[in-house]
Design an enzyme around this catalytic site. Sequence first.
Site, PDB file in Angstrom:
ATOM      1  N   SER A   1     -17.063  -9.977 -32.542  1.00  0.00           N
ATOM      2  CA  SER A   1     -15.974  -9.438 -33.373  1.00  0.00           C
ATOM      3  C   SER A   1     -16.505  -8.879 -34.702  1.00  0.00           C
ATOM      4  O   SER A   1     -17.322  -9.516 -35.377  1.00  0.00           O
ATOM      5  CB  SER A   1     -14.942 -10.538 -33.661  1.00  0.00           C
ATOM      6  OG  SER A   1     -13.975 -10.032 -34.562  1.00  0.00           O
ATOM      7  N   LEU A   2     -15.995  -7.710 -35.052  1.00  0.00           N
ATOM      8  CA  LEU A   2     -16.391  -7.085 -36.325  1.00  0.00           C
ATOM      9  C   LEU A   2     -15.485  -7.557 -37.470  1.00  0.00           C
ATOM     10  O   LEU A   2     -15.780  -7.310 -38.637  1.00  0.00           O
ATOM     11  CB  LEU A   2     -16.291  -5.559 -36.207  1.00  0.00           C
ATOM     12  CG  LEU A   2     -17.218  -4.904 -35.176  1.00  0.00           C
ATOM     13  CD1 LEU A   2     -16.919  -3.414 -35.061  1.00  0.00           C
ATOM     14  CD2 LEU A   2     -18.677  -5.120 -35.547  1.00  0.00           C
TER      15      LEU A   2
ATOM     16  N   THR B   1      -7.795 -12.118 -30.485  1.00  0.00           N
ATOM     17  CA  THR B   1      -8.408 -11.106 -29.638  1.00  0.00           C
ATOM     18  C   THR B   1      -8.477 -11.640 -28.209  1.00  0.00           C
ATOM     19  O   THR B   1      -7.962 -12.727 -27.912  1.00  0.00           O
ATOM     20  CB  THR B   1      -9.767 -10.658 -30.233  1.00  0.00           C
ATOM     21  OG1 THR B   1     -10.263  -9.578 -29.467  1.00  0.00           O
ATOM     22  CG2 THR B   1     -10.806 -11.761 -30.266  1.00  0.00           C
TER      23      THR B   1
ATOM     24  N   LYS C   1      -4.179 -12.888 -26.350  1.00  0.00           N
ATOM     25  CA  LYS C   1      -3.074 -12.165 -26.991  1.00  0.00           C
ATOM     26  C   LYS C   1      -1.703 -12.520 -26.386  1.00  0.00           C
ATOM     27  O   LYS C   1      -0.702 -12.525 -27.088  1.00  0.00           O
ATOM     28  CB  LYS C   1      -3.306 -10.657 -26.920  1.00  0.00           C
ATOM     29  CG  LYS C   1      -4.431 -10.174 -27.840  1.00  0.00           C
ATOM     30  CD  LYS C   1      -4.551  -8.667 -27.808  1.00  0.00           C
ATOM     31  CE  LYS C   1      -5.577  -8.176 -28.820  1.00  0.00           C
ATOM     32  NZ  LYS C   1      -5.596  -6.719 -28.941  1.00  0.00           N
TER      33      LYS C   1
ATOM     34  N   ASP D   1      -1.706  -3.364 -33.597  1.00  0.00           N
ATOM     35  CA  ASP D   1      -2.522  -2.351 -32.911  1.00  0.00           C
ATOM     36  C   ASP D   1      -1.856  -0.976 -32.953  1.00  0.00           C
ATOM     37  O   ASP D   1      -2.534   0.046 -33.095  1.00  0.00           O
ATOM     38  CB  ASP D   1      -2.774  -2.751 -31.452  1.00  0.00           C
ATOM     39  CG  ASP D   1      -3.875  -3.788 -31.320  1.00  0.00           C
ATOM     40  OD1 ASP D   1      -4.722  -3.878 -32.227  1.00  0.00           O
ATOM     41  OD2 ASP D   1      -3.898  -4.504 -30.307  1.00  0.00           O
TER      42      ASP D   1
ATOM     43  N   GLY E   1      -3.547  -0.469 -19.665  1.00  0.00           N
ATOM     44  CA  GLY E   1      -3.770  -1.889 -19.947  1.00  0.00           C
ATOM     45  C   GLY E   1      -3.070  -2.302 -21.241  1.00  0.00           C
ATOM     46  O   GLY E   1      -2.138  -1.635 -21.704  1.00  0.00           O
ATOM     47  N   GLY E   2      -3.544  -3.390 -21.830  1.00  0.00           N
ATOM     48  CA  GLY E   2      -2.908  -3.930 -23.032  1.00  0.00           C
ATOM     49  C   GLY E   2      -2.934  -2.965 -24.209  1.00  0.00           C
ATOM     50  O   GLY E   2      -1.925  -2.779 -24.906  1.00  0.00           O
ATOM     51  N   ALA E   3      -4.087  -2.329 -24.434  1.00  0.00           N
ATOM     52  CA  ALA E   3      -4.196  -1.409 -25.572  1.00  0.00           C
ATOM     53  C   ALA E   3      -3.312  -0.183 -25.356  1.00  0.00           C
ATOM     54  O   ALA E   3      -2.690   0.333 -26.297  1.00  0.00           O
ATOM     55  CB  ALA E   3      -5.651  -1.000 -25.761  1.00  0.00           C
TER      56      ALA E   3
ATOM     57  N   GLY F   1     -12.881   5.074 -32.102  1.00  0.00           N
ATOM     58  CA  GLY F   1     -12.210   3.774 -32.046  1.00  0.00           C
ATOM     59  C   GLY F   1     -12.254   2.951 -33.324  1.00  0.00           C
ATOM     60  O   GLY F   1     -11.505   1.981 -33.465  1.00  0.00           O
TER      61      GLY F   1
HETATM   62  P1  NDP Z   1      -7.295  -3.895 -20.193  1.00  0.00           P
HETATM   63  O1  NDP Z   1      -8.227  -4.706 -19.351  1.00  0.00           O
HETATM   64  O2  NDP Z   1      -5.920  -4.402 -20.441  1.00  0.00           O
HETATM   65  O3  NDP Z   1      -7.152  -2.411 -19.514  1.00  0.00           O
HETATM   66  C1  NDP Z   1      -8.273  -1.738 -19.014  1.00  0.00           C
HETATM   67  C2  NDP Z   1      -7.875  -0.320 -18.585  1.00  0.00           C
HETATM   68  O4  NDP Z   1      -9.058   0.371 -18.166  1.00  0.00           O
HETATM   69  C3  NDP Z   1      -6.900  -0.272 -17.419  1.00  0.00           C
HETATM   70  O5  NDP Z   1      -6.069   0.847 -17.552  1.00  0.00           O
HETATM   71  C4  NDP Z   1      -7.853  -0.099 -16.225  1.00  0.00           C
HETATM   72  O6  NDP Z   1      -7.263   0.502 -15.100  1.00  0.00           O
HETATM   73  C5  NDP Z   1      -8.866   0.839 -16.834  1.00  0.00           C
HETATM   74  N1  NDP Z   1     -10.143   0.811 -16.112  1.00  0.00           N
HETATM   75  C6  NDP Z   1     -11.067  -0.178 -16.105  1.00  0.00           C
HETATM   76  N2  NDP Z   1     -12.107   0.165 -15.307  1.00  0.00           N
HETATM   77  C7  NDP Z   1     -11.823   1.397 -14.804  1.00  0.00           C
HETATM   78  C8  NDP Z   1     -12.511   2.294 -13.921  1.00  0.00           C
HETATM   79  N3  NDP Z   1     -13.693   1.970 -13.384  1.00  0.00           N
HETATM   80  N4  NDP Z   1     -11.921   3.487 -13.634  1.00  0.00           N
HETATM   81  C9  NDP Z   1     -10.728   3.818 -14.167  1.00  0.00           C
HETATM   82  N5  NDP Z   1     -10.036   3.013 -15.012  1.00  0.00           N
HETATM   83  C10 NDP Z   1     -10.574   1.812 -15.317  1.00  0.00           C
HETATM   84  O7  NDP Z   1      -8.095  -3.632 -21.537  1.00  0.00           O
HETATM   85  P2  NDP Z   1      -7.491  -3.266 -23.001  1.00  0.00           P
HETATM   86  O8  NDP Z   1      -6.360  -2.345 -22.793  1.00  0.00           O
HETATM   87  O9  NDP Z   1      -7.281  -4.498 -23.752  1.00  0.00           O
HETATM   88  O10 NDP Z   1      -8.743  -2.534 -23.683  1.00  0.00           O
HETATM   89  C11 NDP Z   1      -9.205  -1.270 -23.215  1.00  0.00           C
HETATM   90  C12 NDP Z   1     -10.314  -0.772 -24.120  1.00  0.00           C
HETATM   91  O11 NDP Z   1      -9.813  -0.549 -25.434  1.00  0.00           O
HETATM   92  C13 NDP Z   1     -11.491  -1.742 -24.292  1.00  0.00           C
HETATM   93  O12 NDP Z   1     -12.671  -0.985 -24.229  1.00  0.00           O
HETATM   94  C14 NDP Z   1     -11.310  -2.315 -25.682  1.00  0.00           C
HETATM   95  O13 NDP Z   1     -12.545  -2.657 -26.276  1.00  0.00           O
HETATM   96  C15 NDP Z   1     -10.662  -1.149 -26.414  1.00  0.00           C
HETATM   97  N6  NDP Z   1      -9.827  -1.560 -27.551  1.00  0.00           N
HETATM   98  C16 NDP Z   1     -10.070  -1.002 -28.778  1.00  0.00           C
HETATM   99  C17 NDP Z   1      -9.285  -1.328 -29.881  1.00  0.00           C
HETATM  100  C18 NDP Z   1      -9.592  -0.716 -31.216  1.00  0.00           C
HETATM  101  O14 NDP Z   1      -9.110  -1.255 -32.228  1.00  0.00           O
HETATM  102  N7  NDP Z   1     -10.315   0.365 -31.288  1.00  0.00           N
HETATM  103  C19 NDP Z   1      -8.162  -2.286 -29.750  1.00  0.00           C
HETATM  104  C20 NDP Z   1      -7.975  -2.789 -28.396  1.00  0.00           C
HETATM  105  C21 NDP Z   1      -8.785  -2.429 -27.348  1.00  0.00           C
HETATM  106  P3  NDP Z   1      -6.581  -0.408 -13.940  1.00  0.00           P
HETATM  107  O15 NDP Z   1      -5.200  -0.730 -14.431  1.00  0.00           O
HETATM  108  O16 NDP Z   1      -6.581   0.459 -12.748  1.00  0.00           O
HETATM  109  O17 NDP Z   1      -7.440  -1.634 -13.784  1.00  0.00           O
END
Ligand code: NDP
Length: 281
Positions: free
Chosen positions: A20-21, A67, A71, A107, A133-135, A243
């Site tokens: 974590s940063l 984190t 969450k 977020d 996903g969550g983000a 990001g």
């Molecule tokens: P989740 O695990 O909830 O979601 C992951 C997403 O990535 C899903 O939509 C998933 O698709 C997709 N995915 C994963 N692997 C693949 C693949 N091989 N091909 C296509 N799609 C893929 O993660 P989060 O939403 O929590 O986080 C996502 C990213 O955002 C992370 O890298 C995290 O570090 C970053 N992040 C950055 C923040 C910031 O402040 N800058 C804040 C929060 C997150 P599927 O549904 O099909 O599995």
Amino acid sequence: MRPSGSARVAGVAGWPVGHSLSPRLMASWIEAAGIDALYAPFAIAPDDARHALEALASTSLCGLNITLPHKETALKIADEVSEEAKAIGAANLLTFHDGRISADNTDALGFMQALADKEVQLDNRPVVVLGAGGAARAIVFALSKAGVSEIKIANRTRSRALDLSRALEIEAVIVDWDQRDDALADAQLVVNTTSLGLKGAANLDIDWNRAPANCVAADIVYTPLQTEFLKRAAQNGLVCVDGLGMLIGQARPSFEAFYGVEAPKTGQERALLEAILGPAP
Ligand code: NDP
């Protein structure tokens, strides 16, 4: 100032938490603000999260950033939940007052701040969100609150994009993952919220030639800071938002919630975090 016995103490809870940063960023703001405060990392194993968070809430801690993977648990243990956290279905901020736990999610605010920092102004053209996903949920919530009239969501697992749209009660256009390039034609903004592009993961393949010249590319992945997704967008002359802006943007309201003062605008946040993350590959 060195923290005294009555310092306000907050932290970040996750598993793992070592990457974590937030501790470095918060420490820099604490120092710049000259307040009697401390911010520490708390590693909490997944099977013990509920108990551990409730126990921490009963101490003199004033709050915690939350984190992965806690969450959703954080939301469940809260006595009060903000509109944002409720809609997003997750909390990244818990504050503790008189034995009560309040949950919030910053977020969405963080993402909008990242756009504002780059002077991106949204208009009535579509926004394409890659991932569900969550983000993505926080970002789609932010975009719909900002009045974006058309949000297109492309996710590898189509059903998750539909679930996201239903959960937020918005009428998003669901795009098949394989057809994502077709959605770029009239986009004002394309956001990568997938974990593709993360260090060690595959890159996100997208044809920027299909996007208009005034489209903005945003990636919320920040390790590495300059993802292939952004590198190729920049080669096509597009404005890019990385990001770090969201990371810094979500931390500011947390700082204020913990310590009761605004996070100082040191202008050094980006340089500090870039120095930790290391140079782009
Ligand atoms: P989740 O695990 O909830 O979601 C992951 C997403 O990535 C899903 O939509 C998933 O698709 C997709 N995915 C994963 N692997 C693949 C693949 N091989 N091909 C296509 N799609 C893929 O993660 P989060 O939403 O929590 O986080 C996502 C990213 O955002 C992370 O890298 C995290 O570090 C970053 N992040 C950055 C923040 C910031 O402040 N800058 C804040 C929060 C997150 P599927 O549904 O099909 O599995």
